[in-house]
Scaffold this active site. Structure first.
Site: not given
Ligand SMILES: *[C@@H]1O[C@H](CO)[C@@H](O)[C@H](O)[C@H]1NC(C)=O
Ligand SMILES: *[C@@H]1O[C@H](CO)[C@@H](O)[C@H](O)[C@H]1NC(C)=O
Ligand SMILES: *[C@@H]1O[C@H](CO)[C@@H](O)[C@H](O)[C@H]1NC(C)=O
Ligand SMILES: *[C@@H]1O[C@H](CO)[C@@H](O)[C@H](O)[C@H]1NC(C)=O
Ligand SMILES: *[C@@H]1O[C@H](CO)[C@@H](O)[C@H](O)[C@H]1NC(C)=O
Ligand SMILES: *[C@@H]1O[C@H](CO)[C@@H](O)[C@H](O)[C@H]1NC(C)=O
Ligand SMILES: *[C@@H]1O[C@H](CO)[C@@H](O)[C@H](O)[C@H]1NC(C)=O
Length: 652
Positions: A349-352, A355, A369, A464
């Site tokens: 799980q990414g910030g946006f 996946v 993603k 980032d």
């Protein structure tokens, strides 16, 4: 309904006021104690008296000082923004002042109540330093069933509130609001900063606080982070005065929709316009025969071609770029490949967004993603990422294979990385990799960044860089990913400034976190942090390290100065290699995190230094200890500056 809420609120208010325990008290034993009946003590009583005065509680915020020289006492009080009844504010400050006087005899202290906070010190408060803390709640809150979901809602809520509090002058550095949560529930949030600080500092402080809130509490039904200049709190029940005009209601998912549709319209519009223009031109060149029907047909095929075979993306200026490598795929293909986004295929799980792993009909593995529908930044990030990656090719950058945009779905398709991301190896599965492998990874990251900064056609600042964004392929070769926050610089541009600081605290360079200034040197800083994290196996941010020092950088710097570099190195790494090589890497890491960006090496320097065992390294200077109180040597009497610098950490 409103009346009911008000009654509920007043009930809980009474409870917390008459319960009358502070949420937390900061009374550090490291600072000198004042002598009873001394002039400092007397000045302190005067200051606390002023803070509890009518005038102070009417204003809700008060900042004052009494005395001179070594006896001067600075004092500050703040009531929560939703407390409009000055009597209640005054009662709280009164109580807090008595409490802090009875319970503390340090020359520097702070106390937090539910509705107000009071602080005094022998030195001025103009030094900004984030030392957020997470007090234990009276009754530990229940856990939520889906922490990732809560994380998304909190991100949305707190980001909105933080921007309101920091940048909306009428809000007086305070904002409270609520957001609808699945299961017919509501999450209430509140943020506040000390009033007379610059907006950017308020925003920075709140971002730090949010990062801590996420690590302490995003799996629970409530949490609170307290700092000297800001605080942040959320709960599933109403805990602020909702009738004082501060109540904001955010639609659960409608929020970003208009923006999304705008972008879709713009993209479709551009394609249509282009197709139409080409179609028109073609049509004019043709004979007049069957003109109308021909034109229509051309338009349709062009559109199909554009959206399915040739890839198209819209640059920031709104014009179209195309790239042969990039493929637009249909949602149906991806759904089959990922088994309709099955949980078993979820990689992370990414910030946006999440996946997923997928397998294309030809057997190729892919990573998909899926940008969260709720992520209000999604489309911006996506645009940015597609454009950037489509233009970049390097073995240390993850490759974007294509994308799919259909309805609400926004999907990015990457090459699949069987070893996932670097952070799990650094922080969880340490014993899996030895130093030699880490060294290869470090070199790979350095080369990837060098390509972004100097070798590609564009000059790109990633903004980032962190272990989560470094992926490892089957050969454990490092690939930098996640370009959602990257910025393109023109060739002779060296730094840029932004009001909206994005990135991950704990990795951000101080000039970026504090002033929004970013350059290649802020990426170098991030690289240094990653290096030190790999070597020590510890995170720079979070609560883990605070037993030893306020941050990993402070810890490394202290050991370095004491000549105990090897104590910094994770013993597991030392087992099978020469300590000297690791110490050299630590040295390079410390050079990268120096406070002054000009002192940091460039990425090409770093690559050269990493490649050579003999080249002399300059002495590192003080790293950016931005989570640490910096004490001006002139204002401290005889306490060792170092001692204070390293001990003014989260009180336990
Ligand atoms: C402080 O002064 C008060 C009155 O001025 C006196 O009653 C008290 O005993 C003194 N306390 C100390 C510790 O000297
Ligand atoms: C309170 O404010 C009023 C008007 O602003 C001022 O006249 C008065 O002196 C102040 N009182 C104190 C104790 O500062
Ligand atoms: C403020 O609170 C006090 C104490 O609870 C109460 O007596 C007073 O009526 C309140 N004033 C207003 C204007 O609401
Ligand atoms: C508070 O007041 C002091 C002087 O009394 C001043 O120097 C300082 O800048 C003010 N603001 C803060 C945030 O400390
Ligand atoms: C809540 O979750 C945390 C971490 O996931 C765990 O340590 C804790 O025991 C849980 N508490 C309850 C009441 O389930
Ligand atoms: C949600 O809660 C409200 C009031 O608490 C209630 O009237 C409504 O029926 C609930 N809706 C659902 C779907 O449970
Ligand atoms: C809550 O807000 C209302 C409306 O502004 C106000 O009348 C009331 O006094 C506030 N309550 C407190 C405790 O400040």
């Amino acid at each position: 309904m409103a009346v009911l809420l008000l009654i509920l609120f007043i009930l809980s208010l009474d409870n917390s006021v008459s319960g009358a325990d502070p949420i937390d008290i900061y009374c550090p034993p490291e600072f000198p104690f004042y002598t009873p009946n001394s002039s400092f003590h007397n000045n302190l009583k005067l200051v606390l008296g002023l803070l509890s005065s009518d005038n102070a509680s009417k204003a809700g915020f008060y900042n004052t000082s009494i005395g001179e020289g070594p006896d001067i006492v600075y004092g500050q009080s703040l009531c929560r923004g939703d407390i409009t009844n000055s009597t209640i504010c005054q009662q709280c400050i009164d109580k807090a002042s008595q409490d802090i006087l009875n319970r503390c005899n340090s020359e520097n202290a702070m106390i937090w109540y539910n509705l107000c906070q009071v602080r005094y010190s022998f030195q001025n408060f103009d030094v900004m330093a984030y030392t957020g803390k997470y007090p234990k709640q009276n009754g530990e809150e229940k856990n939520v069933s889906d922490p990732i979901e809560l994380g998304e809602y909190l991100t949305y809520l707190m980001d909105t509130l933080s921007n309101l509090a920091a940048f909306e002058p009428s809000k007086n550095m305070f904002a409270a609001g609520e957001i609808g949560y699945p299961g017919n529930r509501t999450v209430y949030g509140l943020v506040q900063c000390i009033r007379d600080i610059p907006e950017s500092q308020c925003k920075t402080c709140l971002s730090y606080a949010f990062s801590d809130l996420t690590s302490c509490c995003s799996y629970r039904e409530g949490g609170i982070i307290l700092d000297r200049t800001c605080n942040m709190r959320f709960q599933f029940s109403l805990f602020f005065n909702a009738s004082s005009g501060y109540r904001l209601i955010y639609p659960t998912s409608e929020g970003g929709k208009w923006k999304y549709w705008m972008i879709v319209l713009i993209i479709c519009g551009s394609i249509l316009v282009l197709a139409f223009a080409i179609g028109l031109a073609t049509a004019i060149l043709r004979q007049k025969k069957d003109r109308d029907r021909d034109e229509e047909a051309t338009e349709r095929t062009l559109l199909q071609e554009l959206s399915y075979s040739k890839s198209v993306a819209v640059t920031q200026e709104g014009d179209l770029i195309s790239s042969d490598e990039l493929l637009f795929m249909t949602l149906a293909t991806i759904k089959i490949a990922t088994d309709d986004f099955a949980d078993t295929n979820k990689l992370g799980q990414g910030g946006f967004g999440a996946v997923y792993k997928g397998v294309l009909p030809n057997g190729n593995e892919i990573a998909v993603k899926r940008l969260s529908r709720k992520s209000w930044q999604g489309i911006e990030e996506l645009k940015n990422e597609v454009i950037l990656i489509a233009k970049l090719q390097h073995k240390n950058l993850v490759r974007l294979l294509g994308c799919a945009l259909e309805g609400e779905e926004k999907l990015l398709i990457y090459e699949f990385m069987s070893n996932k991301s670097l952070d799990q190896f650094i922080f969880e599965k340490r014993s899996k990799l030895d130093w030699k492998t880490y060294y290869g990874i470090i070199n790979g990251i350095a080369r990837g960044i060098l390509y972004l900064h100097e070798e590609s056609r564009l000059k790109i600042i990633h903004r980032d860089l962190k272990p989560n964004n470094v992926l490892l392929d089957h050969e454990l070769s490092a690939k930098i990913s996640d370009f959602g926050m990257a910025r393109i610089f023109s060739e002779n541009q060296n730094a840029a400034n932004t009001k909206r600081v994005v990135g991950t605290y704990g990795y951000m360079a101080p000039e970026y976190a504090m002033e929004g200034l970013f350059s290649v040197k802020s990426d170098v800083f991030n690289f240094g942090v990653i290096l030190l994290e790999i070597i020590s196996g510890k995170r720079n941010s979070g609560f883990y390290i605070t037993e030893l020092a306020p941050s990993l950088l402070a810890y490394g710097w202290r050991l370095w100065n004491e000549g105990k570099e090897l104590d910094f190195v994770d013993p597991m790494l030392l087992e099978r290699c020469l300590g000297s090589e690791i110490v050299r890497c630590m040295h390079i890491g410390l050079l990268c995190v120096q406070e002054n960006p000009e002192h940091r090496p460039t990425m090409s320097n770093v690559v050269v230094l990493l490649g050579s065992e003999s080249m002399a390294l300059p002495q590192p200077r003080q790293p950016a200890l931005c989570r640490v109180l910096r004490v001006d040597p002139l204002t401290t009497t005889n306490a060792s500056v170092n001692e204070i610098t390293f001990s003014d950490i989260l009180p336990r």
